[in-house]
Design an enzyme around this catalytic site. Structure first.
Site, PDB file in Angstrom:
ATOM      1  N   ALA A  11      65.071 -92.315   5.854  1.00 30.96           N
ATOM      2  CA  ALA A  11      65.961 -93.037   4.922  1.00 30.96           C
ATOM      3  C   ALA A  11      67.122 -92.149   4.469  1.00 30.96           C
ATOM      4  N   ILE A  61      55.470 -86.470   3.046  1.00 33.51           N
ATOM      5  CA  ILE A  61      54.849 -85.752   4.174  1.00 33.51           C
ATOM      6  C   ILE A  61      53.863 -84.684   3.698  1.00 33.51           C
ATOM      7  N   THR A 124      68.346 -75.970  11.424  1.00 33.61           N
ATOM      8  CA  THR A 124      69.768 -75.871  11.087  1.00 33.61           C
ATOM      9  C   THR A 124      70.374 -74.558  11.577  1.00 33.61           C
ATOM     10  N   ASP A 125      71.686 -74.564  11.797  1.00 33.61           N
ATOM     11  CA  ASP A 125      72.374 -73.310  12.160  1.00 33.61           C
ATOM     12  C   ASP A 125      72.329 -72.292  11.017  1.00 33.61           C
ATOM     13  N   GLU A 126      72.015 -72.759   9.795  1.00 30.18           N
ATOM     14  CA  GLU A 126      72.009 -71.836   8.646  1.00 30.18           C
ATOM     15  C   GLU A 126      70.914 -70.784   8.746  1.00 30.18           C
ATOM     16  N   TYR A 150      67.556 -72.577   0.532  1.00 32.00           N
ATOM     17  CA  TYR A 150      67.493 -73.676   1.524  1.00 32.00           C
ATOM     18  C   TYR A 150      67.251 -73.118   2.927  1.00 32.00           C
ATOM     19  N   LYS A 154      64.023 -73.417   5.564  1.00 29.31           N
ATOM     20  CA  LYS A 154      64.103 -73.982   6.919  1.00 29.31           C
ATOM     21  C   LYS A 154      63.622 -72.949   7.952  1.00 29.31           C
ATOM     22  N   TYR A 207      85.379 -74.443  -3.078  1.00 30.37           N
ATOM     23  CA  TYR A 207      84.728 -73.203  -3.528  1.00 30.37           C
ATOM     24  C   TYR A 207      85.520 -71.970  -3.087  1.00 30.37           C
ATOM     25  N   ARG A 214      82.805 -73.652   8.864  1.00 26.95           N
ATOM     26  CA  ARG A 214      81.651 -74.449   9.312  1.00 26.95           C
ATOM     27  C   ARG A 214      82.029 -75.115  10.636  1.00 26.95           C
ATOM     28  N   ASN A 249      87.177 -74.193   5.468  1.00 21.86           N
ATOM     29  CA  ASN A 249      87.080 -75.314   4.520  1.00 21.86           C
ATOM     30  C   ASN A 249      88.457 -75.784   4.048  1.00 21.86           C
ATOM     31  N   GLY A 275      76.077 -66.425  -2.932  1.00 18.35           N
ATOM     32  CA  GLY A 275      75.564 -66.090  -1.585  1.00 18.35           C
ATOM     33  C   GLY A 275      76.223 -66.904  -0.481  1.00 18.35           C
TER      34      GLY A 275
HETATM   35  P1  NAD Z   1      69.139 -86.045   3.469  1.00 17.30           P
HETATM   36  O1  NAD Z   1      68.953 -85.309   2.201  1.00 17.30           O
HETATM   37  O2  NAD Z   1      70.224 -87.058   3.575  1.00 17.30           O
HETATM   38  O3  NAD Z   1      67.780 -86.775   3.876  1.00 17.30           O
HETATM   39  C1  NAD Z   1      66.514 -86.181   3.702  1.00 17.30           C
HETATM   40  C2  NAD Z   1      65.484 -87.310   3.661  1.00 17.30           C
HETATM   41  O4  NAD Z   1      64.182 -86.719   3.606  1.00 17.30           O
HETATM   42  C3  NAD Z   1      65.602 -88.218   2.426  1.00 17.30           C
HETATM   43  O5  NAD Z   1      65.537 -89.563   2.825  1.00 17.30           O
HETATM   44  C4  NAD Z   1      64.398 -87.835   1.573  1.00 17.30           C
HETATM   45  O6  NAD Z   1      63.910 -88.911   0.777  1.00 17.30           O
HETATM   46  C5  NAD Z   1      63.406 -87.415   2.636  1.00 17.30           C
HETATM   47  N1  NAD Z   1      62.372 -86.474   2.153  1.00 17.30           N
HETATM   48  C6  NAD Z   1      62.560 -85.277   1.532  1.00 17.30           C
HETATM   49  N2  NAD Z   1      61.379 -84.691   1.275  1.00 17.30           N
HETATM   50  C7  NAD Z   1      60.419 -85.550   1.740  1.00 17.30           C
HETATM   51  C8  NAD Z   1      58.999 -85.509   1.751  1.00 17.30           C
HETATM   52  N3  NAD Z   1      58.321 -84.486   1.215  1.00 17.30           N
HETATM   53  N4  NAD Z   1      58.326 -86.535   2.311  1.00 17.30           N
HETATM   54  C9  NAD Z   1      59.010 -87.604   2.842  1.00 17.30           C
HETATM   55  N5  NAD Z   1      60.357 -87.704   2.835  1.00 17.30           N
HETATM   56  C10 NAD Z   1      61.051 -86.683   2.296  1.00 17.30           C
HETATM   57  O7  NAD Z   1      69.293 -84.912   4.579  1.00 17.30           O
HETATM   58  P2  NAD Z   1      70.044 -84.945   5.993  1.00 17.30           P
HETATM   59  O8  NAD Z   1      71.394 -84.365   5.817  1.00 17.30           O
HETATM   60  O9  NAD Z   1      69.861 -86.254   6.628  1.00 17.30           O
HETATM   61  O10 NAD Z   1      69.169 -83.835   6.756  1.00 17.30           O
HETATM   62  C11 NAD Z   1      68.034 -84.228   7.520  1.00 17.30           C
HETATM   63  C12 NAD Z   1      67.431 -82.986   8.172  1.00 17.30           C
HETATM   64  O11 NAD Z   1      68.398 -82.365   9.012  1.00 17.30           O
HETATM   65  C13 NAD Z   1      66.972 -81.917   7.196  1.00 17.30           C
HETATM   66  O12 NAD Z   1      65.780 -81.366   7.693  1.00 17.30           O
HETATM   67  C14 NAD Z   1      68.084 -80.879   7.222  1.00 17.30           C
HETATM   68  O13 NAD Z   1      67.584 -79.608   6.932  1.00 17.30           O
HETATM   69  C15 NAD Z   1      68.538 -80.987   8.658  1.00 17.30           C
HETATM   70  N6  NAD Z   1      69.949 -80.640   8.933  1.00 17.30           N
HETATM   71  C16 NAD Z   1      70.956 -81.276   8.278  1.00 17.30           C
HETATM   72  C17 NAD Z   1      72.282 -81.004   8.610  1.00 17.30           C
HETATM   73  C18 NAD Z   1      73.436 -81.692   7.928  1.00 17.30           C
HETATM   74  O14 NAD Z   1      74.578 -81.343   8.186  1.00 17.30           O
HETATM   75  N7  NAD Z   1      73.213 -82.684   7.086  1.00 17.30           N
HETATM   76  C19 NAD Z   1      72.557 -80.046   9.603  1.00 17.30           C
HETATM   77  C20 NAD Z   1      71.491 -79.379  10.230  1.00 17.30           C
HETATM   78  C21 NAD Z   1      70.188 -79.715   9.902  1.00 17.30           C
HETATM   79  O1  DAU Z   2      75.169 -75.979   8.653  1.00 18.15           O
HETATM   80  C1  DAU Z   2      74.216 -77.007   8.584  1.00 18.15           C
HETATM   81  C2  DAU Z   2      73.972 -77.334   7.130  1.00 18.15           C
HETATM   82  O2  DAU Z   2      75.136 -78.039   6.688  1.00 18.15           O
HETATM   83  C3  DAU Z   2      72.725 -78.176   6.889  1.00 18.15           C
HETATM   84  O3  DAU Z   2      71.598 -77.438   7.260  1.00 18.15           O
HETATM   85  C4  DAU Z   2      72.620 -78.587   5.419  1.00 18.15           C
HETATM   86  O4  DAU Z   2      71.528 -79.474   5.237  1.00 18.15           O
HETATM   87  C5  DAU Z   2      73.903 -79.300   5.018  1.00 18.15           C
HETATM   88  O5  DAU Z   2      73.874 -79.581   3.627  1.00 18.15           O
HETATM   89  C6  DAU Z   2      75.126 -78.434   5.341  1.00 18.15           C
HETATM   90  O6  DAU Z   2      75.163 -77.255   4.485  1.00 18.15           O
HETATM   91  P1  DAU Z   2      76.552 -76.681   3.908  1.00 18.15           P
HETATM   92  O7  DAU Z   2      76.259 -75.848   2.738  1.00 18.15           O
HETATM   93  O8  DAU Z   2      77.367 -76.095   5.010  1.00 18.15           O
HETATM   94  O9  DAU Z   2      77.251 -78.095   3.497  1.00 18.15           O
HETATM   95  P2  DAU Z   2      78.072 -78.523   2.204  1.00 18.15           P
HETATM   96  O10 DAU Z   2      78.655 -79.871   2.516  1.00 18.15           O
HETATM   97  O11 DAU Z   2      77.309 -78.365   0.946  1.00 18.15           O
HETATM   98  O12 DAU Z   2      79.256 -77.456   2.188  1.00 18.15           O
HETATM   99  C7  DAU Z   2      80.125 -77.277   3.298  1.00 18.15           C
HETATM  100  C8  DAU Z   2      81.117 -76.189   2.926  1.00 18.15           C
HETATM  101  O13 DAU Z   2      81.974 -76.697   1.880  1.00 18.15           O
HETATM  102  C9  DAU Z   2      80.468 -74.941   2.383  1.00 18.15           C
HETATM  103  O14 DAU Z   2      81.175 -73.807   2.856  1.00 18.15           O
HETATM  104  C10 DAU Z   2      80.626 -75.060   0.880  1.00 18.15           C
HETATM  105  C11 DAU Z   2      81.914 -75.862   0.719  1.00 18.15           C
HETATM  106  N1  DAU Z   2      81.951 -76.755  -0.473  1.00 18.15           N
HETATM  107  C12 DAU Z   2      80.891 -77.585  -0.682  1.00 18.15           C
HETATM  108  C13 DAU Z   2      80.869 -78.420  -1.777  1.00 18.15           C
HETATM  109  C14 DAU Z   2      79.691 -79.342  -2.024  1.00 18.15           C
HETATM  110  C15 DAU Z   2      83.048 -76.744  -1.315  1.00 18.15           C
HETATM  111  O15 DAU Z   2      84.025 -75.988  -1.111  1.00 18.15           O
HETATM  112  N2  DAU Z   2      83.037 -77.570  -2.409  1.00 18.15           N
HETATM  113  C16 DAU Z   2      81.989 -78.404  -2.673  1.00 18.15           C
HETATM  114  O16 DAU Z   2      82.016 -79.149  -3.691  1.00 18.15           O
END
Ligand code: NAD
Ligand code: DAU
Length: 328
Positions: A11, A61, A124-126, A150, A154, A207, A214, A249, A275
Site C-alpha cells: 500500500a 510483518i 537501497t543504494d543508501e 535508516y 536496511k 537542505y 542523487r 539537488n 549526516g
Molecule cells: P513507503 O513508505 O511509501 O511504503 C512503505 C509501506 O510499508 C507502507 O505502505 C507501510 O504501511 C508498509 N509497512 C511499513 N512497516 C510495515 C510492517 N511492519 N508491516 C507491514 N507493512 C509495513 O516506502 P517506499 O518508498 O514505497 O519504499 C518501499 C521499499 O523500497 C522500502 O523497503 C524502501 O527501503 C525501499 N526503497 C525505496 C526507495 C525510494 O526511493 N522510495 C529507493 C530504494 C529502496
Molecule cells: O536512495 C534511495 C533512497 O531514496 C531510499 O532508500 C529512501 O527510502 C528514499 O526516501 C530516498 O532517500 P533520500 O534521503 O535520498 O530521499 P529524500 O526525498 O528524503 O531526499 C532526497 C534529497 O533531497 C536528499 O539529498 C535530501 C534532500 N532534501 C530532502 C527533503 C525531504 C531537501 O533538500 N529538502 C527536503 O525537504
C-alpha cells in the site's frame, strides 16, 4: 496452481506501483498485499485495481505467527514493507530497527519455513554510504557503509538475508535501487514535497547548499527491473537498479521549478540534514548485461510526474496535513 506473489508494503509508493505492474502483466497470478497501513500506507494508491486475483490483508510483518499462516509453499515473496524516510529515522531510530530489521527477519523466516520459492528483499543504494563527487559508482561487491539509522537498518536487514542464504541456502535475491519518483509518493520525499508546495504557491526547503547528488529512477522502471529479476535473477545474488540520472539537488529543484513556471525565489535554503550523504551512484552493469535497461528519459518522466500531481490533488491534499509528519 496459479503463481502466488506476496507483496509486503504493497500500500506504499513503490509496492502499489509494483502490484499494478504485476497485475497488468500477469493477470493470472494471485497477488496478496500485506500491509499494516502506517502513515505512508494508503489504499487509495490501489483504488483502480479491480482484479479478482488481488487480495489485501491488513497485517504487520513483525507478526511471525500470522506471516507463517499467510505464506504458502511455492510463493514468491517481495518484501517492500519498511519505514522509508531518512529524516524520520534521525528523529525515531527505534521504529526503523523494529520494522526494517525485526520485520524482515519475521517474514523471511516465515518464507523459509513454509518453503517459499523466492524471497526478494527490496534494499537501497543508501547501504553503500556516501560517495565523493569523483568516486567510482558502487558495484554489488562493494562494502556496505551506511550512515543513517535508516540505511543502517536496511543494511542490517540485508545481513539477516545473507545469513539465511549461506546457512540455509534459502532462495533470496536482494535489489538495491536508487531514488524512485512517480505517482503515489508520500509528500514527505523531496520530489512530491517540492511539487505539491509549488502547486500551493509555497517555497521549497532545500537542505544545506543543494550540492548533494542523487540518482533518479522512474518507479515503473524499478518495478519492471524487480519483475525482470524475479524471472531472470539468480538466487543468492544482489542487483543494483539505477536510472542513470545523477543530479545535484539544486539542479533537480531548478527543473521542478521550471516545470511549474516558478523561479529560484521559491527556494528557501534550510539547515542541512544531519549526516547528509553527499552522493549515491550505482554501477548497474550487472543487471544491464542480463538485458534490463530503464525505459524512461528523466526530463519527460519528471514532466509527467509533475502533471500527475497537478491532476491528482484529491490524492495528496489529505496527506499534506497528517499529524506528526513534515510534508511542507
Ligand atoms: P513507503 O513508505 O511509501 O511504503 C512503505 C509501506 O510499508 C507502507 O505502505 C507501510 O504501511 C508498509 N509497512 C511499513 N512497516 C510495515 C510492517 N511492519 N508491516 C507491514 N507493512 C509495513 O516506502 P517506499 O518508498 O514505497 O519504499 C518501499 C521499499 O523500497 C522500502 O523497503 C524502501 O527501503 C525501499 N526503497 C525505496 C526507495 C525510494 O526511493 N522510495 C529507493 C530504494 C529502496
Ligand atoms: O536512495 C534511495 C533512497 O531514496 C531510499 O532508500 C529512501 O527510502 C528514499 O526516501 C530516498 O532517500 P533520500 O534521503 O535520498 O530521499 P529524500 O526525498 O528524503 O531526499 C532526497 C534529497 O533531497 C536528499 O539529498 C535530501 C534532500 N532534501 C530532502 C527533503 C525531504 C531537501 O533538500 N529538502 C527536503 O525537504
Amino acid at each position: 496452481m496459479a503463481q502466488r506473489v506476496i507483496v509486503t508494503g504493497g500500500a506504499g509508493f513503490i509496492g502499489s506501483n509494483f502490484i499494478r505492474c504485476i497485475i497488468n502483466k500477469y493477470p493470472h497470478y494471485k497477488v496478496i498485499n500485506i500491509d499494516k497501513l502506517s502513515y505512508s500506507g494508503n489504499l487509495e494508491n490501489l483504488r483502480d485495481i479491480k482484479s479478482d486475483n488481488y487480495q489485501f490483508i491488513k497485517a504487520d510483518i513483525k507478526n511471525y505467527a500470522l506471516m507463517q499462516h499467510l505464506v504458502d509453499e511455492g510463493d514468491i515473496v517481495v518484501n517492500f514493507a519498511a519505514e522509508s524516510h531518512v529524516d524520520n529515522s534521525i528523529n525515531e531510530p527505534e521504529v526503523f530497527i523494529e520494522n526494517n530489521v525485526l520485520g524482515t527477519h519475521s517474514i523471511l523466516e516465515a518464507a523459509r519455513r513454509k518453503k517459499a520459492k523466492l524471497f526478494i528483499q527490496i534494499s537501497t543504494d543508501e547501504v553503500y554510504g556516501s560517495l565523493g563527487f569523483d568516486s567510482k559508482s558502487s558495484t554489488e561487491k562493494d562494502l556496505l557503509n551506511p550512515s543513517s539509522p535508516y540505511s543502517a537498518s536496511k543494511a542490517a536487514a540485508e545481513m539477516v538475508c545473507m545469513g539465511n542464504i549461506r546457512t540455509f541456502n534459502q532462495p533470496i535475491i536482494i535489489t538495491r535501487s536508487s531514488n524512485n519518483f512517480g505517482p503515489y509518493q508520500f509528500p514527505e520525499k523531496v520530489m512530491p514535497l517540492f511539487i505539491t508546495n509549488l502547486i500551493g504557491e509555497k517555497k521549497v526547503p532545500l537542505y544545506g547548499t543543494g550540492k548533494n547528488v542523487r540518482d533518479w529512477i522512474h518507479v515503473s522502471d524499478n518495478c519492471e527491473a524487480i519483475d525482470f529479476i524475479i524471472h531472470n535473477g539468480q538466487p543468492g545474488e544482489v542487483y543494483n537498479i539505477g536510472g542513470g540520472n545523477e543530479l545535484q539537488n539544486l539542479d533537480l529543484t531548478k527543473s521542478i521549478l521550471s516545470c511549474l513556471g516558478a523561479d529560484e525565489s521559491s527556494i528557501k535554503y534550510v539547515e542541512d540534514r544531519k549526516g547528509h550523504d553527499l552522493r549515491y551512484s550505482l554501477d548497474c552493469s550487472k543487471i544491464k548485461s542480463m538485458g534490463w535497461n530503464p525505459k524512461h528519459s528523466f526530463d519527460s518522466a519528471l514532466n509527467e510526474t509533475v502533471q500527475w500531481y497537478k491532476q491528482n490533488s484529491w490524492w495528496w491534499e489529505p496527506l499534506k496535513n497528517i499529524e506528526g509528519r513534515r510534508t511542507s
